[in-house]
Design an enzyme around this catalytic site. Structure first.
Site, PDB file in Angstrom:
ATOM      1  N   LYS A  75       0.857  -1.204   0.000  1.00 45.06           N
ATOM      2  CA  LYS A  75       0.000   0.000   0.000  1.00 45.06           C
ATOM      3  C   LYS A  75       0.880   1.236   0.000  1.00 45.06           C
ATOM      4  O   LYS A  75       1.991   1.220   0.525  1.00 45.06           O
ATOM      5  CB  LYS A  75      -0.862   0.017   1.271  1.00 45.06           C
ATOM      6  CG  LYS A  75      -2.091   0.878   1.159  1.00 45.06           C
ATOM      7  CD  LYS A  75      -3.190   0.133   0.453  1.00 45.06           C
ATOM      8  CE  LYS A  75      -4.421   0.970   0.229  1.00 45.06           C
ATOM      9  NZ  LYS A  75      -5.495   0.158  -0.389  1.00 45.06           N
ATOM     10  N   GLY A  79     -20.971   6.039   1.707  1.00 45.58           N
ATOM     11  CA  GLY A  79     -19.894   6.331   0.759  1.00 45.58           C
ATOM     12  C   GLY A  79     -20.432   6.138  -0.646  1.00 45.58           C
ATOM     13  O   GLY A  79     -20.976   5.078  -0.959  1.00 45.58           O
ATOM     14  N   TYR A  80     -20.327   7.177  -1.482  1.00 49.80           N
ATOM     15  CA  TYR A  80     -20.840   7.043  -2.850  1.00 49.80           C
ATOM     16  C   TYR A  80     -19.752   7.394  -3.850  1.00 49.80           C
ATOM     17  O   TYR A  80     -19.977   8.099  -4.825  1.00 49.80           O
ATOM     18  CB  TYR A  80     -22.095   7.907  -3.027  1.00 49.80           C
ATOM     19  CG  TYR A  80     -23.139   7.211  -3.893  1.00 49.80           C
ATOM     20  CD1 TYR A  80     -23.845   6.121  -3.413  1.00 49.80           C
ATOM     21  CD2 TYR A  80     -23.391   7.640  -5.188  1.00 49.80           C
ATOM     22  CE1 TYR A  80     -24.786   5.467  -4.197  1.00 49.80           C
ATOM     23  CE2 TYR A  80     -24.341   7.000  -5.984  1.00 49.80           C
ATOM     24  CZ  TYR A  80     -25.027   5.912  -5.482  1.00 49.80           C
ATOM     25  OH  TYR A  80     -25.965   5.268  -6.260  1.00 49.80           O
ATOM     26  N   GLY A  81     -18.561   6.900  -3.573  1.00 49.39           N
ATOM     27  CA  GLY A  81     -17.455   7.052  -4.526  1.00 49.39           C
ATOM     28  C   GLY A  81     -17.428   5.843  -5.428  1.00 49.39           C
ATOM     29  O   GLY A  81     -18.473   5.269  -5.756  1.00 49.39           O
ATOM     30  N   ASN A  82     -16.241   5.425  -5.798  1.00 52.59           N
ATOM     31  CA  ASN A  82     -16.117   4.286  -6.720  1.00 52.59           C
ATOM     32  C   ASN A  82     -16.821   3.047  -6.166  1.00 52.59           C
ATOM     33  O   ASN A  82     -17.686   2.465  -6.815  1.00 52.59           O
ATOM     34  CB  ASN A  82     -14.626   4.007  -6.975  1.00 52.59           C
ATOM     35  CG  ASN A  82     -14.440   2.821  -7.895  1.00 52.59           C
ATOM     36  OD1 ASN A  82     -14.881   1.713  -7.588  1.00 52.59           O
ATOM     37  ND2 ASN A  82     -13.822   3.022  -9.031  1.00 52.59           N
ATOM     38  N   GLY A 102     -18.876   2.527  -3.405  1.00 47.40           N
ATOM     39  CA  GLY A 102     -20.277   2.656  -2.994  1.00 47.40           C
ATOM     40  C   GLY A 102     -21.231   2.798  -4.165  1.00 47.40           C
ATOM     41  O   GLY A 102     -22.277   2.136  -4.218  1.00 47.40           O
TER      42      GLY A 102
HETATM   43  P1  NAD Z   1     -13.642   7.227  -3.255  1.00 45.00           P
HETATM   44  O1  NAD Z   1     -12.711   8.312  -2.892  1.00 45.00           O
HETATM   45  O2  NAD Z   1     -14.001   6.997  -4.670  1.00 45.00           O
HETATM   46  O3  NAD Z   1     -15.032   7.356  -2.432  1.00 45.00           O
HETATM   47  C1  NAD Z   1     -15.102   7.472  -1.039  1.00 45.00           C
HETATM   48  C2  NAD Z   1     -16.532   7.923  -0.678  1.00 45.00           C
HETATM   49  O4  NAD Z   1     -16.686   7.877   0.750  1.00 45.00           O
HETATM   50  C3  NAD Z   1     -16.862   9.352  -1.087  1.00 45.00           C
HETATM   51  O5  NAD Z   1     -18.240   9.412  -1.441  1.00 45.00           O
HETATM   52  C4  NAD Z   1     -16.616  10.148   0.209  1.00 45.00           C
HETATM   53  O6  NAD Z   1     -17.336  11.360   0.267  1.00 45.00           O
HETATM   54  C5  NAD Z   1     -17.133   9.147   1.217  1.00 45.00           C
HETATM   55  N1  NAD Z   1     -16.628   9.335   2.577  1.00 45.00           N
HETATM   56  C6  NAD Z   1     -15.355   9.547   2.977  1.00 45.00           C
HETATM   57  N2  NAD Z   1     -15.291   9.641   4.320  1.00 45.00           N
HETATM   58  C7  NAD Z   1     -16.557   9.468   4.759  1.00 45.00           C
HETATM   59  C8  NAD Z   1     -17.149   9.458   6.042  1.00 45.00           C
HETATM   60  N3  NAD Z   1     -16.417   9.645   7.138  1.00 45.00           N
HETATM   61  N4  NAD Z   1     -18.486   9.248   6.124  1.00 45.00           N
HETATM   62  C9  NAD Z   1     -19.233   9.039   5.022  1.00 45.00           C
HETATM   63  N5  NAD Z   1     -18.738   9.046   3.782  1.00 45.00           N
HETATM   64  C10 NAD Z   1     -17.411   9.268   3.661  1.00 45.00           C
HETATM   65  O7  NAD Z   1     -12.971   5.899  -2.622  1.00 45.00           O
HETATM   66  P2  NAD Z   1     -13.215   4.392  -3.046  1.00 45.00           P
HETATM   67  O8  NAD Z   1     -12.195   4.014  -4.050  1.00 45.00           O
HETATM   68  O9  NAD Z   1     -14.671   4.183  -3.315  1.00 45.00           O
HETATM   69  O10 NAD Z   1     -12.803   3.643  -1.689  1.00 45.00           O
HETATM   70  C11 NAD Z   1     -13.689   3.547  -0.588  1.00 45.00           C
HETATM   71  C12 NAD Z   1     -13.189   2.464   0.355  1.00 45.00           C
HETATM   72  O11 NAD Z   1     -13.078   1.210  -0.346  1.00 45.00           O
HETATM   73  C13 NAD Z   1     -11.812   2.692   0.984  1.00 45.00           C
HETATM   74  O12 NAD Z   1     -11.806   2.098   2.278  1.00 45.00           O
HETATM   75  C14 NAD Z   1     -10.882   1.902   0.071  1.00 45.00           C
HETATM   76  O13 NAD Z   1      -9.685   1.534   0.732  1.00 45.00           O
HETATM   77  C15 NAD Z   1     -11.756   0.710  -0.223  1.00 45.00           C
HETATM   78  N6  NAD Z   1     -11.430  -0.038  -1.441  1.00 45.00           N
HETATM   79  C16 NAD Z   1     -11.405   0.566  -2.670  1.00 45.00           C
HETATM   80  C17 NAD Z   1     -11.138  -0.195  -3.799  1.00 45.00           C
HETATM   81  C18 NAD Z   1     -11.176   0.380  -5.187  1.00 45.00           C
HETATM   82  O14 NAD Z   1     -11.037  -0.395  -6.155  1.00 45.00           O
HETATM   83  N7  NAD Z   1     -11.395   1.672  -5.365  1.00 45.00           N
HETATM   84  C19 NAD Z   1     -10.846  -1.571  -3.672  1.00 45.00           C
HETATM   85  C20 NAD Z   1     -10.892  -2.158  -2.416  1.00 45.00           C
HETATM   86  C21 NAD Z   1     -11.197  -1.380  -1.303  1.00 45.00           C
END
Ligand code: NAD
Length: 402
Positions: free
Chosen positions: A98, A205-208, A210
């Site tokens: 990481k 969480g509504y990023g990638n 969610g």
């Molecule tokens: P991202 O940056 O695309 O989205 C994160 C989302 O969470 C955003 O909507 C943000 O506003 C929201 N958020 C952040 N802090 C918050 C809080 N305290 N309360 C509520 N909402 C909150 O990130 P992502 O890539 O979707 O990753 C999210 C999680 O999934 C992380 O823990 C990451 O390590 C994990 N993850 C991601 C991937 C991937 O392929 N992207 C793979 C495995 C695990």
């Protein structure tokens, strides 16, 4: 902050040789540097960067690049350790790694972010070019940032989750959400005996992760009744239009301003009466303080480490199963493996094939986790740790490490 693995508890379930325990209880390699970049006459960006390889017994250190204000070495260690377990559980020839850059990406212009990433590659060049560490996106980074890394190394397999037109894999962007929803659908059926049609889900969480989880859940017939981001959330008991919400977030940047439901806070979302709660934002959101309020029948971890051990103990007392991160969100690294393999071989894969592979791997790991949990009488997390650690121990034996 110690190891993610509770070796004492795990040692009661499986045999862990002392040498393997020593190797797994701390990182194999750590790199810490201060990245400093002059951006103009007065502009200067300085941030701490941590790169951790937890265990490379199974292959190169694989894991995302996080950009987040206040990110720490401990956080990086914990995330790298989760990657070692995740890749072992999914049966992939990768180790766990990481990177965390302690900087808020929302305060950087695109130009500045690109410059920071180029500098990060410059400092890590040998690690990346030798294939010792293979990055992917995490919080605060995405496919464009991976394309920037590729643009610096010129080695297609040195980085995954690139945009599909730049050597990326169709379906990689959605793959983590695909696996979270697959794990949730299996858990609804196998743990709750509940039909998917009409099952109520809340997504934090509504990023990638969610947004894609919500889309796949909705496509499968579940009703996504609530979603949130850092700024707050939205609730509609009749179900949200998840595609319209994703479109709204893309245009407006926030979930809570979506007109399709009532505004709620993140704490309220975590306490909603739903069939499945999907924390897909970040670590430590379900804690000893709020776990008692959880009314969901099931928790499926989309984020890495969203449930603290205190919260897990409370949920277990309440009879709420938790499907662990290392299983549920493994779709991203499974797809990354396909991208890495294709970059080496020249093979091409369609989006449908990517999803099929994710579904198949998650289905197999889910069965194994359930069987182990039943055989050993332990939680789903302990069962998945037991499988992963046994795999890691065997890999160490195969390499004459122990
Ligand atoms: P991202 O940056 O695309 O989205 C994160 C989302 O969470 C955003 O909507 C943000 O506003 C929201 N958020 C952040 N802090 C918050 C809080 N305290 N309360 C509520 N909402 C909150 O990130 P992502 O890539 O979707 O990753 C999210 C999680 O999934 C992380 O823990 C990451 O390590 C994990 N993850 C991601 C991937 C991937 O392929 N992207 C793979 C495995 C695990």
């Amino acid at each position: 902050m110690g190891s993610v693995i509770d070796f004492e508890a795990l040692g009661r379930l499986i045999e862990i040789p002392e040498a393997a325990r020593r190797l797994l209880s701390g990182p194999e390699k750590e790199i810490h540097f201060a990245l400093s970049l002059k951006t103009g006459e007065r502009g200067l960006i300085v941030c701490d960067c941590y790169v951790v390889y937890h265990c490379t017994a199974r292959g190169p250190a694989k894991g995302g690049v996080r950009m987040s204000a206040g990110a720490t070495l401990d956080e990086t260690r914990r995330l790298a350790e989760l990657m070692s377990l995740k890749t072992a559980l999914a049966g992939l020839p990768f180790g766990g790694g990481k990177s965390c850059l302690s900087i808020d990406p929302s305060r950087l212009t695109r130009f500045e972010k690109t410059a920071v990433i180029k500098e990060y590659v410059h400092i890590l060049r040998l690690e990346l070019e030798h294939g010792n560490y293979v990055p992917a996106p995490d919080l605060g980074t995405g496919p464009t940032d991976m394309a920037v890394i590729f643009g610096e190394t010129h080695i297609p397999e040195s980085v995954t989750a690139k945009p599909p037109r730049v050597g990326g894999l169709p379906g990689r962007l959605e793959a983590t959400g695909r696996s979270v929803s697959k794990a949730a659908l299996l858990a609804l059926d196998r743990l709750l005996g509940k039909p998917v049609a009409g099952a109520r889900a809340a997504v934090q969480g509504y990023g990638n992760v969610g947004s894609h989880t919500a889309m796949f859940m909705s496509e499968a017939g579940a009703k996504v009744v609530a979603a949130s981001d850092l700024t707050g959330g939205i609730h509609n008991p009749r179900g949200l239009d998840v595609r319209a919400l994703a479109d709204h977030v893309r245009r407006k940047g926030t979930v809570s301003t979506f007109p399709g439901g009532e505004q709620i806070g993140n704490d309220e979302l975590l306490a909603l009466d739903v069939d499945v709660l999907l924390p897909c934002a970040r670590e430590d959101v379900l804690t000893g303080q709020n776990a008692r309020d959880v009314r969901a029948a099931l928790v499926v971890e989309g984020a890495n480490g969203p449930t603290t051990p205190e919260a897990e103990a409370i949920l277990s007392d309440k009879g709420v199963p938790v499907v662990p991160d290392i299983l549920a969100n493994a779709g991203g690294v499974i797809a990354s493996y396909v991208e890495w393999r294709n970059a080496k071989s020249g093979a091409l894969t369609t989006k449908e094939e990517t999803f099929e592979l994710v579904d198949e791997r998650i289905g197999k790991a889910f069965d194994e986790m359930l069987r182990t949990s039943g055989d050993k009488g332990c939680s789903l997390r302990m069962a998945s740790f037991a499988i992963a650690v046994e795999e890691l121990v065997q890999s160490m034996r195969d390499r004459e490490w122990i």
